[in-house]
Write a protein that holds these residues in place. Sequence first.
Motif, PDB file in Angstrom:
ATOM      1  N   VAL A 399       0.739  -1.234  -0.161  1.00 13.38           N
ATOM      2  CA  VAL A 399       0.068  -0.026  -0.022  1.00 13.38           C
ATOM      3  C   VAL A 399       1.011   1.299  -0.036  1.00 13.38           C
ATOM      4  CG1 VAL A 399      -1.508   1.411   1.500  1.00 13.38           C
ATOM      5  CG2 VAL A 399      -1.995  -0.980   1.190  1.00 13.38           C
ATOM      6  N   VAL A 400       1.730   1.467   0.940  1.00 14.97           N
ATOM      7  CA  VAL A 400       2.838   2.291   1.064  1.00 14.97           C
ATOM      8  C   VAL A 400       3.493   2.726  -0.484  1.00 14.97           C
ATOM      9  CG1 VAL A 400       4.832   3.123   2.071  1.00 14.97           C
ATOM     10  CG2 VAL A 400       3.055   2.266   3.522  1.00 14.97           C
ATOM     11  N   SER A 401       4.023   1.571  -0.985  1.00 11.55           N
ATOM     12  CA  SER A 401       4.756   1.612  -2.157  1.00 11.55           C
ATOM     13  C   SER A 401       3.968   2.220  -3.364  1.00 11.55           C
ATOM     14  CB  SER A 401       5.274   0.205  -2.534  1.00 11.55           C
ATOM     15  OG  SER A 401       6.032   0.326  -3.683  1.00 11.55           O
ATOM     16  N   SER A 402       2.625   1.973  -3.384  1.00 10.53           N
ATOM     17  CA  SER A 402       1.757   2.162  -4.410  1.00 10.53           C
ATOM     18  C   SER A 402       1.510   3.682  -4.349  1.00 10.53           C
ATOM     19  CB  SER A 402       0.478   1.479  -4.187  1.00 10.53           C
ATOM     20  OG  SER A 402      -0.308   1.738  -3.328  1.00 10.53           O
ATOM     21  N   PHE A 418      10.639   5.944  15.761  1.00  6.91           N
ATOM     22  CA  PHE A 418      11.132   5.035  16.756  1.00  6.91           C
ATOM     23  C   PHE A 418      12.597   4.460  16.051  1.00  6.91           C
ATOM     24  CE2 PHE A 418       6.497   4.913  17.927  1.00  6.91           C
ATOM     25  CZ  PHE A 418       6.793   5.487  19.287  1.00  6.91           C
ATOM     26  N   PRO A 419      13.353   5.236  15.701  1.00  9.79           N
ATOM     27  CA  PRO A 419      14.608   4.819  15.119  1.00  9.79           C
ATOM     28  C   PRO A 419      15.286   3.762  15.677  1.00  9.79           C
ATOM     29  CG  PRO A 419      14.784   7.136  15.566  1.00  9.79           C
ATOM     30  CD  PRO A 419      13.407   6.780  15.747  1.00  9.79           C
ATOM     31  N   GLN A 420      14.998   3.722  17.125  1.00  9.49           N
ATOM     32  CA  GLN A 420      15.752   2.610  17.806  1.00  9.49           C
ATOM     33  C   GLN A 420      14.985   1.325  17.715  1.00  9.49           C
ATOM     34  OE1 GLN A 420      13.677   4.932  18.814  1.00  9.49           O
ATOM     35  NE2 GLN A 420      12.938   4.630  21.029  1.00  9.49           N
ATOM     36  N   TRP A 421      13.931   1.128  17.155  1.00 14.03           N
ATOM     37  CA  TRP A 421      13.242  -0.090  17.047  1.00 14.03           C
ATOM     38  C   TRP A 421      13.851  -0.801  16.063  1.00 14.03           C
ATOM     39  CZ3 TRP A 421      10.090  -2.508  20.011  1.00 14.03           C
ATOM     40  CH2 TRP A 421       9.286  -3.395  19.579  1.00 14.03           C
ATOM     41  N   ARG A 422      14.292  -1.953  16.148  1.00 15.64           N
ATOM     42  CA  ARG A 422      14.997  -2.917  15.227  1.00 15.64           C
ATOM     43  C   ARG A 422      14.215  -3.559  14.149  1.00 15.64           C
ATOM     44  NH1 ARG A 422      14.445  -8.353  16.048  1.00 15.64           N
ATOM     45  NH2 ARG A 422      13.236  -9.122  17.909  1.00 15.64           N
ATOM     46  N   ARG A 423      12.930  -3.763  14.250  1.00 15.57           N
ATOM     47  CA  ARG A 423      12.105  -4.467  13.504  1.00 15.57           C
ATOM     48  C   ARG A 423      11.590  -3.479  12.556  1.00 15.57           C
ATOM     49  NH1 ARG A 423      10.699  -9.724  13.605  1.00 15.57           N
ATOM     50  NH2 ARG A 423      10.899  -9.800  15.847  1.00 15.57           N
ATOM     51  N   ARG A 424      12.199  -3.522  11.099  1.00 13.54           N
ATOM     52  CA  ARG A 424      11.489  -2.547  10.004  1.00 13.54           C
ATOM     53  C   ARG A 424      10.864  -3.015   9.159  1.00 13.54           C
ATOM     54  NH1 ARG A 424      12.485   1.435  13.509  1.00 13.54           N
ATOM     55  NH2 ARG A 424      11.334   2.738  11.781  1.00 13.54           N
ATOM     56  N   TYR A 430      12.735   0.589  -2.143  1.00 11.35           N
ATOM     57  CA  TYR A 430      13.675   1.406  -1.804  1.00 11.35           C
ATOM     58  C   TYR A 430      13.237   2.549  -0.599  1.00 11.35           C
ATOM     59  CZ  TYR A 430      17.448   5.105  -1.392  1.00 11.35           C
ATOM     60  OH  TYR A 430      18.319   5.939  -0.910  1.00 11.35           O
ATOM     61  N   GLY A 431      13.448   2.364   0.457  1.00 11.23           N
ATOM     62  CA  GLY A 431      13.012   3.200   1.526  1.00 11.23           C
ATOM     63  C   GLY A 431      11.991   2.761   2.477  1.00 11.23           C
ATOM     64  N   ALA A 432      11.954   1.332   2.310  1.00  7.64           N
ATOM     65  CA  ALA A 432      11.167   0.412   3.366  1.00  7.64           C
ATOM     66  C   ALA A 432      11.914   0.244   4.450  1.00  7.64           C
ATOM     67  CB  ALA A 432      10.930  -1.085   2.689  1.00  7.64           C
ATOM     68  N   GLU A 433      13.063   0.604   4.734  1.00  7.27           N
ATOM     69  CA  GLU A 433      13.784   0.678   5.904  1.00  7.27           C
ATOM     70  C   GLU A 433      13.016   1.835   6.912  1.00  7.27           C
ATOM     71  OE1 GLU A 433      16.119   3.435   3.255  1.00  7.27           O
ATOM     72  OE2 GLU A 433      15.157   1.566   2.945  1.00  7.27           O
ATOM     73  N   HIS A 434      12.389   2.950   6.503  1.00 10.84           N
ATOM     74  CA  HIS A 434      11.833   3.621   7.185  1.00 10.84           C
ATOM     75  C   HIS A 434      10.461   3.051   7.991  1.00 10.84           C
ATOM     76  CE1 HIS A 434      14.422   6.866   5.888  1.00 10.84           C
ATOM     77  NE2 HIS A 434      13.976   6.543   4.541  1.00 10.84           N
ATOM     78  N   LEU A 435       9.927   2.224   7.327  1.00  9.52           N
ATOM     79  CA  LEU A 435       8.866   1.560   7.886  1.00  9.52           C
ATOM     80  C   LEU A 435       8.874   0.975   9.238  1.00  9.52           C
ATOM     81  CD1 LEU A 435       7.071   0.101   4.473  1.00  9.52           C
ATOM     82  CD2 LEU A 435       6.840   2.550   5.770  1.00  9.52           C
ATOM     83  N   PHE A 448       1.995  -2.608  11.911  1.00 13.13           N
ATOM     84  CA  PHE A 448       2.570  -1.558  10.903  1.00 13.13           C
ATOM     85  C   PHE A 448       2.518  -0.265  10.954  1.00 13.13           C
ATOM     86  CE2 PHE A 448       2.751   0.026   6.482  1.00 13.13           C
ATOM     87  CZ  PHE A 448       4.195  -0.521   6.149  1.00 13.13           C
ATOM     88  N   ILE A 449       3.505   0.458  10.809  1.00 11.31           N
ATOM     89  CA  ILE A 449       3.301   1.959  10.939  1.00 11.31           C
ATOM     90  C   ILE A 449       4.389   2.579   9.881  1.00 11.31           C
ATOM     91  CG2 ILE A 449       3.751   3.913  12.241  1.00 11.31           C
ATOM     92  CD1 ILE A 449       3.505   2.277  14.661  1.00 11.31           C
ATOM     93  N   ALA A 450       3.543   3.430   9.090  1.00  7.81           N
ATOM     94  CA  ALA A 450       4.443   4.199   8.067  1.00  7.81           C
ATOM     95  C   ALA A 450       4.090   5.609   8.154  1.00  7.81           C
ATOM     96  CB  ALA A 450       3.888   4.022   6.747  1.00  7.81           C
ATOM     97  N   LEU A 451       5.235   6.554   8.238  1.00  4.46           N
ATOM     98  CA  LEU A 451       5.306   7.862   8.905  1.00  4.46           C
ATOM     99  C   LEU A 451       5.480   8.736   7.526  1.00  4.46           C
ATOM    100  CD1 LEU A 451       4.909  10.110  10.768  1.00  4.46           C
ATOM    101  CD2 LEU A 451       7.197  10.058  11.476  1.00  4.46           C
ATOM    102  N   PHE A 452       4.547   9.355   7.138  1.00  4.89           N
ATOM    103  CA  PHE A 452       4.814  10.533   6.139  1.00  4.89           C
ATOM    104  C   PHE A 452       4.971  11.930   6.651  1.00  4.89           C
ATOM    105  CE2 PHE A 452       2.444   6.961   4.079  1.00  4.89           C
ATOM    106  CZ  PHE A 452       3.155   6.815   2.894  1.00  4.89           C
TER     107      PHE A 452
END
Length: 506
Positions: A399-402, A418-424, A430-435, A448-452
């Motif tokens: 959904v996010v990619s689309s 929450f950059p300290q959270w290990r599970r992305r 490309y960019g899924a590491e932000h999720l 699941f959390i995506a921040l725009f």
Amino acid sequence: MPPPPKNRSHAPAKAGQSRPPPRQPGRRMASRDAGERAAFFARREAATVLRRVLRGDASKRSGGSIKSLVFSPSVRNKRATFALVCQTLKYLPILKEVLASSGVFSSKWKKQEELVYVTAYDILFGQEIAVSGSVEEYIMLHKDTFRTALQKICVKRKVSNVEDLLSEKTTVKPKPRFVRVNTLKTTTGSVIEVLSKMHKVDKDDMVPDMLVLPPGTDMHKHPLVTDGKVFLQGKASCMVAAAVSPKPGWKVIDACAAPGNKTVHLAALMNGEGSIIACELNKERAKTLQHTVRRSGANNIETVIGDFLNIDSNDPSYAEVRAILLDPSCSGSGISTERLDHLLPSHSIDDQDDAGSSARIRKLSAFQRKALSHALSFPSVERLVYSTCSIHQAENEDVVSSVLPLASSLGFELATPFPQWRRRGLPVFYGAEHLLRTDPEDDLEGFFIALFVRKAAAADALEPSEDGGALGRKRKRACTTRSGGLRAFSSLRLSRMDVLCSIWGI
């Protein structure tokens, strides 16, 4: 004729002695009667909940989770009802087999089928308390027949006790009990002071005002909960509103708000200042939302019974919306354990494996893409969180990619909550590491959390304003005349129709 014996209970006490209390032979009977009446009504409340659960499971249209149905305002004896529903579902395959093999379960009981299941469990495996009632009388009349049928089933399966007949799927690893302190009504310190008298209490190391109690801690009737000072809310769920990070005074939309835990969490993060528009399409769920808002004490929330997709983002009423929380309808696969879906007849490993490619998931993801695209269209939004309680890529990363082309064209980029959270996010683009993902392996629900974040807003936040403040050009642009700003935004939307058509599949 000898005189009647003296009533010792009324005999005068000797000097220096206290008179024993009078005997009350009816007290024990009254207590037993009260227990029987409570069991009688709990069975009927449990049967009502069980009927909705089983019908929703059979039609694949959930009318609510077991917990949400039991802990709705309409259920009075919540603890007994919850236990009865869960235990009846746990034993349901056995109960059905016993009733069928006994040969006494006639069609006339079909309309009261769920009550028969609940009562049969309670009498055969539970507390064996029966009072007057046609179903209770029926079960008691055939109790020996049912127990004989149960023994035959055990012999046939070559097991020594009933527990060996239960499926392994009913066994779930206990998780810590997370609770969120409602800072609109109290402080974290005062709650810790109260709870630490009975429980081991730890503060969560990542989510503010979140406390961790031992697994199995029952808080549903605790005064802190009933008074709205504490909310029984999972850590992953609380991470959603915390990722939005709304500022006091902002105008915020919670797009799909019921049951309202995230909504009131937003209000607490905003210190009760600013305003929150909480949208909910379903009228019954809207009642739950309103109840949650009242219990929280938040007075800056406006509930709107309607479809978020029908809100015109060009309407001047929404021109000042700065943040949106979008937690749309999803499969709920990440909270199946919390929902107790493992107790449902339809639950199996195969169901879970096939769910990601099912027609229902495809339909849900299409709606989610449409809702996310609409949320991105609000002209002044600076922060937008898209979240689900699903584990499926189709509802999350896909959904996010689309929508990324549309988001980028409107000035948004993915940020890292929450950059300290290990599970992305799953590395599928490309960019899924932000999720962000949470998982039962982390003793949490599957979220699941995506921040725009709008790039212009992020950049302007660093620029000084003319009077030396930190408002920058962002605030200056917000003061532009609404009509001009909206006309420009409308033109931008028209120029992106090709993107929207691609996203929505039209």
